[in-house]
Design an enzyme around this catalytic site. Sequence first.
Site, PDB file in Angstrom:
ATOM      1  N   ASN A   7      47.267  26.516  31.865  1.00 45.72           N
ATOM      2  CA  ASN A   7      46.187  26.493  32.839  1.00 45.72           C
ATOM      3  C   ASN A   7      46.833  26.779  34.187  1.00 45.72           C
ATOM      4  O   ASN A   7      47.392  25.889  34.825  1.00 45.72           O
ATOM      5  CB  ASN A   7      45.524  25.110  32.806  1.00 45.72           C
ATOM      6  CG  ASN A   7      44.350  25.016  33.757  1.00 45.72           C
ATOM      7  OD1 ASN A   7      44.093  25.931  34.542  1.00 45.72           O
ATOM      8  ND2 ASN A   7      43.639  23.899  33.706  1.00 45.72           N
ATOM      9  N   ARG A  88      43.593  29.182  29.746  1.00 47.44           N
ATOM     10  CA  ARG A  88      42.278  28.851  30.289  1.00 47.44           C
ATOM     11  C   ARG A  88      41.986  29.903  31.363  1.00 47.44           C
ATOM     12  O   ARG A  88      42.776  30.073  32.308  1.00 47.44           O
ATOM     13  CB  ARG A  88      42.313  27.471  30.934  1.00 47.44           C
ATOM     14  CG  ARG A  88      41.024  27.171  31.622  1.00 47.44           C
ATOM     15  CD  ARG A  88      41.070  25.878  32.389  1.00 47.44           C
ATOM     16  NE  ARG A  88      39.779  25.644  32.997  1.00 47.44           N
ATOM     17  CZ  ARG A  88      39.624  25.153  34.213  1.00 47.44           C
ATOM     18  NH1 ARG A  88      40.668  24.840  34.949  1.00 47.44           N
ATOM     19  NH2 ARG A  88      38.424  24.961  34.700  1.00 47.44           N
ATOM     20  N   HIS A 177      33.004  24.443  32.713  1.00 50.03           N
ATOM     21  CA  HIS A 177      33.352  23.326  31.808  1.00 50.03           C
ATOM     22  C   HIS A 177      32.936  23.620  30.368  1.00 50.03           C
ATOM     23  O   HIS A 177      32.788  22.698  29.562  1.00 50.03           O
ATOM     24  CB  HIS A 177      32.639  22.009  32.204  1.00 50.03           C
ATOM     25  CG  HIS A 177      33.145  21.359  33.451  1.00 50.03           C
ATOM     26  ND1 HIS A 177      32.312  20.665  34.291  1.00 50.03           N
ATOM     27  CD2 HIS A 177      34.370  21.284  33.994  1.00 50.03           C
ATOM     28  CE1 HIS A 177      33.013  20.189  35.303  1.00 50.03           C
ATOM     29  NE2 HIS A 177      34.270  20.553  35.154  1.00 50.03           N
ATOM     30  N   LEU A 206      31.636  14.214  33.363  1.00 50.87           N
ATOM     31  CA  LEU A 206      31.654  13.560  34.678  1.00 50.87           C
ATOM     32  C   LEU A 206      33.083  13.281  35.110  1.00 50.87           C
ATOM     33  O   LEU A 206      33.744  12.385  34.570  1.00 50.87           O
ATOM     34  CB  LEU A 206      30.867  12.238  34.621  1.00 50.87           C
ATOM     35  CG  LEU A 206      29.466  12.305  33.993  1.00 50.87           C
ATOM     36  CD1 LEU A 206      28.839  10.917  33.947  1.00 50.87           C
ATOM     37  CD2 LEU A 206      28.574  13.275  34.764  1.00 50.87           C
ATOM     38  N   GLY A 207      33.582  14.081  36.032  1.00 49.23           N
ATOM     39  CA  GLY A 207      34.935  13.871  36.561  1.00 49.23           C
ATOM     40  C   GLY A 207      34.905  14.197  38.030  1.00 49.23           C
ATOM     41  O   GLY A 207      33.871  14.016  38.679  1.00 49.23           O
ATOM     42  N   ARG A 238      31.957  17.912  46.073  1.00 47.51           N
ATOM     43  CA  ARG A 238      30.943  18.979  46.086  1.00 47.51           C
ATOM     44  C   ARG A 238      29.545  18.382  46.065  1.00 47.51           C
ATOM     45  O   ARG A 238      29.293  17.398  45.357  1.00 47.51           O
ATOM     46  CB  ARG A 238      31.113  19.885  44.855  1.00 47.51           C
ATOM     47  CG  ARG A 238      32.272  20.837  44.980  1.00 47.51           C
ATOM     48  CD  ARG A 238      32.489  21.595  43.691  1.00 47.51           C
ATOM     49  NE  ARG A 238      33.702  21.168  43.036  1.00 47.51           N
ATOM     50  CZ  ARG A 238      34.007  21.411  41.764  1.00 47.51           C
ATOM     51  NH1 ARG A 238      33.170  22.073  41.006  1.00 47.51           N
ATOM     52  NH2 ARG A 238      35.132  21.004  41.265  1.00 47.51           N
ATOM     53  N   MET A 280      36.250   7.858  42.051  1.00 50.35           N
ATOM     54  CA  MET A 280      35.241   6.915  41.559  1.00 50.35           C
ATOM     55  C   MET A 280      35.782   5.484  41.424  1.00 50.35           C
ATOM     56  O   MET A 280      35.067   4.520  41.685  1.00 50.35           O
ATOM     57  CB  MET A 280      34.673   7.418  40.229  1.00 50.35           C
ATOM     58  CG  MET A 280      33.551   6.592  39.697  1.00 50.35           C
ATOM     59  SD  MET A 280      32.203   6.344  40.883  1.00 50.35           S
ATOM     60  CE  MET A 280      31.165   7.747  40.562  1.00 50.35           C
ATOM     61  N   ARG A 281      37.055   5.360  41.027  1.00 55.13           N
ATOM     62  CA  ARG A 281      37.589   3.996  40.870  1.00 55.13           C
ATOM     63  C   ARG A 281      37.592   3.258  42.211  1.00 55.13           C
ATOM     64  O   ARG A 281      37.222   2.091  42.300  1.00 55.13           O
ATOM     65  CB  ARG A 281      39.000   4.029  40.288  1.00 55.13           C
ATOM     66  CG  ARG A 281      39.006   4.149  38.790  1.00 55.13           C
ATOM     67  CD  ARG A 281      40.343   4.483  38.269  1.00 55.13           C
ATOM     68  NE  ARG A 281      40.764   5.809  38.731  1.00 55.13           N
ATOM     69  CZ  ARG A 281      41.762   6.503  38.236  1.00 55.13           C
ATOM     70  NH1 ARG A 281      42.480   5.998  37.278  1.00 55.13           N
ATOM     71  NH2 ARG A 281      42.058   7.694  38.684  1.00 55.13           N
ATOM     72  N   GLU A 380      40.246  19.717  26.438  1.00 58.04           N
ATOM     73  CA  GLU A 380      40.060  21.157  26.624  1.00 58.04           C
ATOM     74  C   GLU A 380      41.267  21.941  26.120  1.00 58.04           C
ATOM     75  O   GLU A 380      41.127  23.020  25.556  1.00 58.04           O
ATOM     76  CB  GLU A 380      39.815  21.457  28.105  1.00 58.04           C
ATOM     77  CG  GLU A 380      38.436  20.988  28.554  1.00 58.04           C
ATOM     78  CD  GLU A 380      38.289  20.895  30.055  1.00 58.04           C
ATOM     79  OE1 GLU A 380      38.767  19.886  30.631  1.00 58.04           O
ATOM     80  OE2 GLU A 380      37.715  21.808  30.651  1.00 58.04           O
TER      81      GLU A 380
HETATM   82  P1  AMP Z   1      38.720  14.019  35.962  1.00 58.89           P
HETATM   83  O1  AMP Z   1      38.408  15.038  37.024  1.00 58.89           O
HETATM   84  O2  AMP Z   1      37.984  14.278  34.683  1.00 58.89           O
HETATM   85  O3  AMP Z   1      40.190  13.800  35.769  1.00 58.89           O
HETATM   86  O4  AMP Z   1      38.144  12.621  36.486  1.00 58.89           O
HETATM   87  C1  AMP Z   1      38.604  12.035  37.676  1.00 58.89           C
HETATM   88  C2  AMP Z   1      37.637  10.946  38.088  1.00 58.89           C
HETATM   89  O5  AMP Z   1      37.569   9.959  37.047  1.00 58.89           O
HETATM   90  C3  AMP Z   1      38.071  10.219  39.357  1.00 58.89           C
HETATM   91  O6  AMP Z   1      36.960  10.062  40.224  1.00 58.89           O
HETATM   92  C4  AMP Z   1      38.529   8.870  38.822  1.00 58.89           C
HETATM   93  O7  AMP Z   1      38.368   7.833  39.770  1.00 58.89           O
HETATM   94  C5  AMP Z   1      37.550   8.683  37.663  1.00 58.89           C
HETATM   95  N1  AMP Z   1      37.997   7.621  36.750  1.00 58.89           N
HETATM   96  C6  AMP Z   1      39.110   7.556  35.979  1.00 58.89           C
HETATM   97  N2  AMP Z   1      39.179   6.370  35.343  1.00 58.89           N
HETATM   98  C7  AMP Z   1      38.076   5.662  35.708  1.00 58.89           C
HETATM   99  C8  AMP Z   1      37.560   4.366  35.400  1.00 58.89           C
HETATM  100  N3  AMP Z   1      38.203   3.540  34.588  1.00 58.89           N
HETATM  101  N4  AMP Z   1      36.395   3.983  35.982  1.00 58.89           N
HETATM  102  C9  AMP Z   1      35.737   4.807  36.819  1.00 58.89           C
HETATM  103  N5  AMP Z   1      36.148   6.040  37.147  1.00 58.89           N
HETATM  104  C10 AMP Z   1      37.316   6.462  36.606  1.00 58.89           C
END
Ligand code: AMP
Length: 398
Positions: A7, A88, A177, A206-207, A238, A280-281, A380
């Site tokens: 990637n 990718r 995605h 959702l990331g 975004r 998010m955390r 992925e």
């Molecule tokens: P990604 O782009 O798929 O790697 O996702 C990243 C997002 O996932 C970030 O906002 C992280 O804070 C969130 N994330 C990872 N672990 C957790 C968790 N245990 N609770 C809430 N959000 C999480």
Amino acid sequence: MKILVLNSGSSSIKFQLFEMTERRSIASGIIENIGDGTAKAKIYSDHGATQETAVIRNHQEGMAVIERLLNQSGVLQDIGSLDAVGHRVVHGGETFREPVIIDDEVISAINDLIPLAPLHNPANLEGIITVLQKAPQTVQVAVFDTAFHQNMPPSSYLYALPYELYEKYRVRRYGFHGTSHYFVAKKAAECLDRPLEQLRIITLHLGNGSSAAAIKYGVCIDTSMGMTPLEGLVMGTRSGDVDPGVLFYLARQMNLSIDEIDTLLNKESGLKGICGVNDMRTIMQLADKGDERALLALEIFCYRIKKYIGAYSASLGGADAVVFTGGIGENSAFIRAKVCEGLEYMGIEIASEECRRQDGIVTLHSRDSRVNVLAIPTDEELEIALQTQQLLQKKIAT
Ligand code: AMP
């Protein structure tokens, strides 16, 4: 059979080496800050983790480091000894509906699509050309983020703009995605022990970037990202859906340029725009302490997802499963529960406790629920490796 998945970003290369006979990743890593003076290279394998800093001026030098690290870890002799490399590639436009073996024509087509993905496709091409120069005999496969969405009907993919803009400039919704939506939909079918071709599934990736997809009997009929990955759900930085009128208003009121509006919507909006933080955390920790903006960000994030579930349930004529994935979807029971709140009318009944299987799949629905609600870890890279393997086997067979 060994397949390397790459990637390539503008200043990074993520890699993962698979032993396909065991369907298993045997090494993974990343080269970061390419061209920045001091780049960082990391590799994890069965033999442990290694990290180093080095001057890596370009992707060619990056690939040489990847090759050396894989060799030192004892998992690969050299790039030439691979069975195939799977890449990718972000944008396949309308040209690519499925993965393809890379040749000169494919390279030229990916190049032609650069205006649609000016940041991503050039970087993806760098990775392809680097491998081509290093090991010209090695089979390379391009797996496109957009391909899974290419079967959407015109009613989903066309904007209500002058039709000529679609004909002349390819302005339409493509979706992204795709590899992840497809992977978790297949997994959901496996988990429910029903053919994918008989299921109506809403997948929620959702990331940091987020998107939803409506998958009817194995075919994606709608997805929330559009011509670019800016449309749809609320994301880390975004905005997702916004009235385009807001942009004209801001341009006039604040004298913002096109580039400034681009930065505003892509980098300063979403969760970060609402509460100042995109992770998010961290937002959940702030919300726990009663931070009002963090609470508001959570509300808006979940409400937008709920709206898409409703919309896609209508598009699909009802849903058999809702699947959460991505960093947030896989890990946050709180977000999952909040998104599903109040959806009993459409047959979603959530159990009082989630149930986690050994393979990491989480079941949320109660026994009485008409809709299955699952959280499924996406992979992925594995999906790219599987699609690469399939094409390689077809090529060997002919
Ligand atoms: P990604 O782009 O798929 O790697 O996702 C990243 C997002 O996932 C970030 O906002 C992280 O804070 C969130 N994330 C990872 N672990 C957790 C968790 N245990 N609770 C809430 N959000 C999480």
